[in-house]
Design a protein around this motif. Structure first.
Motif, PDB file in Angstrom:
ATOM      1  N   ALA A   4       8.022  -7.755  -4.914  1.00 32.06           N
ATOM      2  CA  ALA A   4       6.963  -8.780  -5.048  1.00 32.06           C
ATOM      3  C   ALA A   4       5.908  -8.575  -3.962  1.00 32.06           C
ATOM      4  CB  ALA A   4       7.565 -10.174  -4.950  1.00 32.06           C
ATOM      5  N   GLU A   5       6.404  -8.309  -2.758  1.00 31.80           N
ATOM      6  CA  GLU A   5       5.445  -8.104  -1.660  1.00 31.80           C
ATOM      7  C   GLU A   5       4.641  -6.824  -1.869  1.00 31.80           C
ATOM      8  OE1 GLU A   5       8.146  -8.546   1.589  1.00 31.80           O
ATOM      9  OE2 GLU A   5       8.163 -10.726   1.339  1.00 31.80           O
ATOM     10  N   GLN A   6       5.279  -5.804  -2.508  1.00 33.60           N
ATOM     11  CA  GLN A   6       4.530  -4.597  -2.835  1.00 33.60           C
ATOM     12  C   GLN A   6       3.317  -4.933  -3.696  1.00 33.60           C
ATOM     13  OE1 GLN A   6       4.580  -1.124  -2.257  1.00 33.60           O
ATOM     14  NE2 GLN A   6       5.606  -2.009  -0.467  1.00 33.60           N
ATOM     15  N   PHE A   7       3.491  -5.875  -4.622  1.00 39.24           N
ATOM     16  CA  PHE A   7       2.382  -6.253  -5.492  1.00 39.24           C
ATOM     17  C   PHE A   7       1.448  -7.280  -4.838  1.00 39.24           C
ATOM     18  CE2 PHE A   7       4.940  -4.357  -8.914  1.00 39.24           C
ATOM     19  CZ  PHE A   7       3.953  -3.673  -9.595  1.00 39.24           C
ATOM     20  N   GLY A   8       1.714  -7.610  -3.585  1.00 43.35           N
ATOM     21  CA  GLY A   8       0.778  -8.486  -2.860  1.00 43.35           C
ATOM     22  C   GLY A   8       1.156  -9.953  -2.881  1.00 43.35           C
ATOM     23  N   PHE A   9       2.277 -10.303  -3.507  1.00 37.94           N
ATOM     24  CA  PHE A   9       2.664 -11.716  -3.517  1.00 37.94           C
ATOM     25  C   PHE A   9       3.180 -12.121  -2.143  1.00 37.94           C
ATOM     26  CE2 PHE A   9       3.151 -10.447  -8.025  1.00 37.94           C
ATOM     27  CZ  PHE A   9       2.197 -11.292  -8.556  1.00 37.94           C
ATOM     28  N   GLY A  10       3.019 -13.386  -1.819  1.00 33.38           N
ATOM     29  CA  GLY A  10       3.510 -13.899  -0.539  1.00 33.38           C
ATOM     30  C   GLY A  10       2.534 -13.696   0.610  1.00 33.38           C
ATOM     31  N   SER A  11       1.404 -12.990   0.341  1.00 33.05           N
ATOM     32  CA  SER A  11       0.385 -12.829   1.375  1.00 33.05           C
ATOM     33  C   SER A  11      -0.967 -13.164   0.752  1.00 33.05           C
ATOM     34  CB  SER A  11       0.303 -11.396   1.885  1.00 33.05           C
ATOM     35  OG  SER A  11       1.562 -10.957   2.292  1.00 33.05           O
ATOM     36  N   ARG A  12      -1.898 -13.602   1.595  1.00 30.48           N
ATOM     37  CA  ARG A  12      -3.250 -13.836   1.083  1.00 30.48           C
ATOM     38  C   ARG A  12      -3.848 -12.483   0.672  1.00 30.48           C
ATOM     39  NH1 ARG A  12      -2.713 -17.047   5.549  1.00 30.48           N
ATOM     40  NH2 ARG A  12      -2.646 -19.265   5.038  1.00 30.48           N
ATOM     41  N   THR A  13      -4.613 -12.496  -0.422  1.00 29.41           N
ATOM     42  CA  THR A  13      -5.246 -11.249  -0.847  1.00 29.41           C
ATOM     43  C   THR A  13      -6.387 -10.877   0.089  1.00 29.41           C
ATOM     44  OG1 THR A  13      -6.865 -12.389  -2.215  1.00 29.41           O
ATOM     45  CG2 THR A  13      -4.777 -11.792  -3.266  1.00 29.41           C
ATOM     46  N   GLY A  14      -6.920 -11.871   0.834  1.00 29.38           N
ATOM     47  CA  GLY A  14      -8.057 -11.592   1.709  1.00 29.38           C
ATOM     48  C   GLY A  14      -9.382 -11.644   0.989  1.00 29.38           C
ATOM     49  N   ILE A  15      -9.410 -12.243  -0.198  1.00 31.92           N
ATOM     50  CA  ILE A  15     -10.693 -12.401  -0.891  1.00 31.92           C
ATOM     51  C   ILE A  15     -11.652 -13.160   0.031  1.00 31.92           C
ATOM     52  CG2 ILE A  15      -9.932 -14.558  -1.999  1.00 31.92           C
ATOM     53  CD1 ILE A  15     -11.634 -13.745  -4.421  1.00 31.92           C
ATOM     54  N   ASP A  16     -12.936 -12.805  -0.032  1.00 31.79           N
ATOM     55  CA  ASP A  16     -13.893 -13.387   0.901  1.00 31.79           C
ATOM     56  C   ASP A  16     -14.354 -14.777   0.471  1.00 31.79           C
ATOM     57  OD1 ASP A  16     -14.933 -11.953  -1.188  1.00 31.79           O
ATOM     58  OD2 ASP A  16     -16.626 -11.119  -0.091  1.00 31.79           O
ATOM     59  N   LEU A  17     -13.384 -15.661   0.352  1.00 30.50           N
ATOM     60  CA  LEU A  17     -13.651 -17.073   0.113  1.00 30.50           C
ATOM     61  C   LEU A  17     -12.688 -17.864   0.994  1.00 30.50           C
ATOM     62  CD1 LEU A  17     -13.960 -17.385  -3.782  1.00 30.50           C
ATOM     63  CD2 LEU A  17     -15.781 -17.686  -2.101  1.00 30.50           C
ATOM     64  N   PRO A  18     -13.139 -19.001   1.518  1.00 30.47           N
ATOM     65  CA  PRO A  18     -12.248 -19.779   2.383  1.00 30.47           C
ATOM     66  C   PRO A  18     -11.224 -20.591   1.587  1.00 30.47           C
ATOM     67  CG  PRO A  18     -14.382 -20.857   2.205  1.00 30.47           C
ATOM     68  CD  PRO A  18     -14.482 -19.586   1.413  1.00 30.47           C
TER      69      PRO A  18
END
Lengths: 386, 644
Positions: free
Chosen positions: B412-426
């Motif tokens: 799941a973490e490999q696919f980016g779940f559990g962390s913010r994607t870092g999209i440039d929106l607050p």
């Protein structure tokens, strides 16, 4: 307490003497110094009006009102001079009642800034009766002390004078007008001292007043009064609050230099930095525009005037005349020192006007009446003995 | 003291006066005059320079000159926000006499049609000093502003300030992305005062306006002005520093695609009676967000005009949270879309191969608990294509069981779940990826086997944001690169020069063989081919994807749970089926797709998967497909039938 002196003044006195005799007894110096000081006051009114962006002679301008009050004051001066001052002794008690009535009426009907009641509007002109009350106070105290002449050494005489001053002083304090009540106190002290009152008792009472200061501080003075009283100790502590006026006025005075910036050229006034610059802080603008020289000329004129006023008292054969002159002298000296002292930061802010210069009609008219009475005393003493 | 003497004529004789006391009086007069003169000399002559400088400093002051805020364009160059001049009413409390305050506030309230209470709150919550301007109303009607300016004497302390206001050209269409600016708060001012922020400043409060505040704001200039005591400007003496306008932004958002996405979502929501929904469109090759719709929303021009307390309270009180960007700031159980993780993990860890067959039964048991297949029957022996295509729960329970919770969490973490994607929106949230450690830390016990089953089908503790989910599928589609999603393409200075060009931001490469991802893409195409997504297969383009239904909340009287619907789909670069590849199975082996689209339907109680219908409608609009394939009847509201 004194009794009403019911003996009428000899009505023949005035008519019996030639105009020339009267003229010779008239103290021209007093009138001259007063006129010059009034001229400074008008100049400041003009400067203030023009700097404020209005034409000098527009209806309602400070300058035009100054001219109007000056003519009223001149009339009052002439009338007071012509009036036989001895009637004042006859009517001292009714005058006392009148004084209390004026002050009581001001409290009841007066208006003022920030919830105070200091002015009464009469015929469209605002009149501050507490100014007139100062002159009346001097009349009453002079009458009292003269009637107890020779007995002023006793404690009772001193207490009597205090008891007479007490009610009007409290009425003024209730307005609330701390400055005028302080003037009452200063006049009382000055006159008591000059009346020959016992120094021992005066000293004891002074200590009593000092002992009462903490009480007065806590229960009588209002917060804004305390703030103003203390801000002079360190005006920089709160230059946007209580110390603002003081700070700005010292800047105004300090930027004047030897010769000043010239009439109407004050930046502190023009740009409205000095609140109430037309009233109690007018000397700041005067010093900024006319410089050290101008300021010293004004102080010098005051010194000369006070000197002549005291001289009238010295010459007077009538103890009333002596005491009245001393009262006027004390009042002028106290107001001069406290007002200018406040502007230049060596006295607390108390809201005491500078005689002649402050643009207040009541103050000018009252002083004119006082000086007129002095002239009346002078004229009616015969030739000076010295 | 002396004895009173009476002269011969009955007149009082010249009273004897104490020469000493007259002398003392004279001395006092002289002394006081000397003190005054000395002090005057000290102030005016001795220390002159110091006070003259102070008087000059008093008269002139350096004031900030506000810079023009940068504007924002969509990827085709259409302006999304512009600056228009507007009038603001401000009060300088120091100039407002306390005894006239009631009257002034009353008059202003009547003129501005505001509540007196609101005005008083503004004055009292003023972040600056009493000498700083307080904003009372923004964007006031010019006639009212004129009237107020002319009645200065009746409204002491009131000032009219001309400033520029944000005009959001597209309004509510893009509010969750754009955000809005608002009056700076006391806390922000404390933190930012050293950066030149002023107490009556506007500052980006949310969205791109907040995220790119420092870029959009520009640099304030300064000019030396002559002022009067109340700070009124009399004349400019000197420009100390010219203001520098803010930089402008070019977005990755395409306003046409945004309109398609919004249209599709609004249709789905009204047809299925939904209250909330999200659609995101991304380019999986770069992480660029082409469209992002979150409903319900608000019109950001409301804030630009100066929102009233009542309007703001309404927005805050709305249970469907219109002020929240549901695409990034909220997380939900992903349901069967999460089988991407379980399937890829099982293959990558070699628990299964693409030909391994598992028995899909009506249910599995662990102890006394039953783990039921969604169709209550199963499909017999099934491989990954069958299991993913039919979205078999029992298939993925078993794969999850083989992996164990911690390996499942790894993938799941490999696919980016559990962390913010870092999209440039607050305001982005992280979601939850359950693991033994996570459960020990938060709930104090390890994961039970049944919870691993649940986690394998995107239920239980799994929580994802829509942006995380589409980003995970983007990595699947592009062959294994997890990009950081981006909204802003490039930054231009006021002259139009690009000062920051677009660069892809790689979070990481997936630790998953390309062959595994290819298998999952084909399984996703199989989902469509098996008509698990109804007639989506009939579209004249090749679509692959995965639907999901996720239960949440509490059971109703009949034991049924409310559920969310998801669909994530992608389309290969040349989407038309060819004779060599009639099923599209070969097309999805390629990693050239530039279109991933996600739809999320919150609390959708429909027979059919409304999210699938929304994506279908979006694709019809995007590809200009004339024939309408939408199933209005399947998504009519009011049915609890649950599909996967």
């Amino acid at each position: 307490m004194g009794t009403i002196d019911a003996r009428p003044a000899p009505a023949t006195d005035w008519g019996a003497r030639s105009i020339g005799t009267v003229w010779r007894a008239f103290d021209l110096q007093i009138a001259t110094y007063a006129a010059l000081l009034t001229g400074f006051g008008l100049a400041m009114a003009y400067s203030n009006t023009v700097a404020g962006g209005t034409e000098a002679l527009v209806p309602g301008s400070v300058f035009l009102r100054g001219l109007l009050w000056t003519s009223i004051a001149l009339t009052a001066f002439v009338l007071a001079t012509a009036f036989d001052y001895r009637w004042l002794k006859t009517f001292a008690w009714p005058l006392y009642v009148l004084q209390l009535g004026l002050l009581g009426g001001t409290l009841a009907f007066g208006t003022g800034v920030g919830g105070s009641s200091r002015w009464v509007s009469l015929l469209g002109l605002q009149f501050q009766f507490s100014e007139l009350a100062k002159i009346l106070m001097i009349v009453i105290l002079a009458n009292y002390m003269a009637s107890r002449h020779g007995r002023m050494g006793s404690l009772w005489s001193i207490l009597g004078a205090c008891a007479l001053t007490g009610p009007p002083l409290v009425l003024v304090l209730l307005q609330p007008d701390l400055g005028t009540s302080l003037v009452f106190g200063a006049v009382l002290v000055g006159m008591l001292f000059m009346s020959g009152a016992s120094l021992r008792w005066l000293g004891a009472m002074a200590m009593g007043v000092v002992a009462a200061l903490p009480f007065i501080w806590t229960y009588v003075l209002r917060d804004y009064q305390k703030e103003r009283l203390t801000s002079f100790l360190d005006p920089l502590a709160d230059i946007r609050g209580a110390g603002y006026q003081l700070y700005q006025s010292q800047i105004a005075v300090g930027s004047g230099g030897w010769f000043g910036k010239g009439l109407t050229n004050s930046t502190q006034n023009q740009l409205d930095f000095l609140p109430v610059q037309t009233t109690d802080f007018v000397f700041a603008i005067l010093a900024e525009e006319l410089g050290f020289i101008g300021g010293m000329v004004v102080i010098g004129l005051f010194m000369a005037l006070i000197w002549r006023v005291i001289a009238v008292g010295w010459r007077s054969r009538d103890p009333f005349g002596t005491m009245f002159a001393v009262g006027i002298g004390s009042m002028l000296l106290f107001q001069l020192f406290v007002n200018i002292g406040m502007v230049i930061g060596i006295m607390p802010i108390t809201g005491i006007p500078l005689p002649f210069i402050t643009h207040g009609g009541a103050s000018l008219v009252s002083i004119a009446v006082g000086l007129g009475i002095l002239e009346s005393i002078n004229i009616r003493q015969g030739k000076a003995e010295w | 003291m002396s004895v009173d003497t009476v002269g011969l004529g009955g007149q009082p004789a010249a009273p004897d006066r104490s020469r000493a006391r007259f002398a003392v009086f004279g001395l006092i007069v002289a002394l006081l005059a000397t003190v005054l003169g000395a002090r005057l000399f000290m102030l005016q002559v001795a220390n002159r320079g110091q006070f003259a400088t102070l008087a000059d400093a008093n008269r002139s002051v350096t004031l900030a000159v506000k810079s023009t805020r940068g504007v924002i364009y969509d990827r085709t160059g259409l302006p999304l926000v512009t600056n228009v001049p507007s009038y603001s009413v401000k009060i300088r409390p120091a100039d407002l006499p306390e005894d006239r305050r009631g009257e002034v506030v009353r008059r202003l309230a009547a003129l501005l049609r505001m509540n007196e209470a609101d005005i008083n709150i503004e004055i009292d919550s003023n972040p600056g000093s009493r000498f700083d301007l307080v904003r009372i109303a923004s964007d006031v009607d010019p006639q009212v502003a004129n009237f107020i300016a002319e009645s200065r004497l009746d409204l002491p302390g009131t000032e009219i300030v001309v400033e520029s206001r944000r005009h959001y050209v597209t309004g509510a269409l893009l509010s969750p992305v754009m955000g809005y600016t608002g009056p700076i708060t006391r806390g922000q001012l404390d933190a930012l005062a050293s950066d030149g922020y002023l107490p009556d400043d506007l500052i980006g409060m949310t969205g791109l306006e907040a995220q790119y505040e420092s870029i959009l704001r520009g640099t304030y200039g300064a000019e030396l002005i002559e002022k009067d005591a109340s700070g009124r400007k009399l004349q400019v003496l000197q420009t100390v520093r010219e203001p520098v306008a803010g930089n402008s932004l070019d977005l990755t958002i395409d306003i046409t695609e945004q309109q398609y996405a919004e249209k599709a979502l609004r249709w789905g929501m009204s047809t299925a009676g939904l209250k909330r929904g999200v659609v995101i469109v991304m380019n999986p090759q770069t992480g660029e967000v082409v469209a992002l719709v979150s409903l319900p929303t608000y019109d950001d021009n409301l804030f630009a005009h100066g929102i009233s307390t009542a309007e703001y309270a309404d927005l805050l009180a709305n249970p469907d949270k219109p002020l929240t960007n549901h695409a990034i700031a909220e997380h939900f159980p992903p349901g069967s879309t999460y089988k991407l993780v379980t399937g890829s993990g099982g293959l990558a860890d070699r628990k299964i191969t693409k030909s391994t067959q598992l028995l899909t039964a009506p249910y599995l048991t662990i102890g006394a608990s039953k783990y039921v297949e969604w169709n209550r029957r199963g499909w017999g022996l099934c491989n990954i294509y069958c299991g993913f295509g039919h979205s078999s729960d029992t298939f993925f329970y078993q794969v999850a069981g083989m992996l164990g919770i911690d390996r499942l969490a790894y993938w799941a973490e490999q696919f980016g779940f559990g962390s913010r994607t870092g999209i440039d929106l607050p305001g982005e949230v992280k979601g939850t990826v359950p693991s033994n450690q996570w459960k020990l830390d938060t709930l104090g016990s390890p994961i039970y086997p049944g919870e691993t089953y649940q986690a394998g089908i995107g239920q239980g503790y799994d929580l994802v944001t829509p942006i995380q989910l589409i980003n995970a599928y983007a990595a699947l589609v592009n062959g294994g690169t997890l990009y950081q999603p981006q909204i802003v393409r490039d930054v231009k200075d006021p002259s139009g020069q690009v000062v920051r060009t677009f660069e892809t931001q790689v979070i990481h490469k997936l630790d998953i063989p390309a062959s595994v991802l290819e298998t999952i893409r084909q399984a996703a195409r199989n989902t469509v081919l098996l008509r698990h997504t109804y007639n989506l297969v009939d579209l004249p383009i090749i679509v692959a994807g995965k639907s999901g239904t996720a239960e949440f909340g509490t059971r109703d009287a009949e034991g049924r749970l409310p559920f969310h619907s998801w669909f994530v789909g992608f389309v290969p670069k040349n989407p038309s089926p060819t004779a060599q590849d009639p099923t599209g199975m070969k097309a999805v082996t390629r990693t050239d797709s530039d279109l991933v689209v996600l739809a999320f339907a919150y609390d959708s109680r429909t027979i059919g998967n409304v999210a699938t219908e929304i994506v279908k409608y979006y694709l019809q609009l995007h590809y200009g497909i004339q024939k309408d394939y939408r199933n209005f009847d399947l998504i009519a509201r009011g049915n609890f039938y649950q599909s996967n």
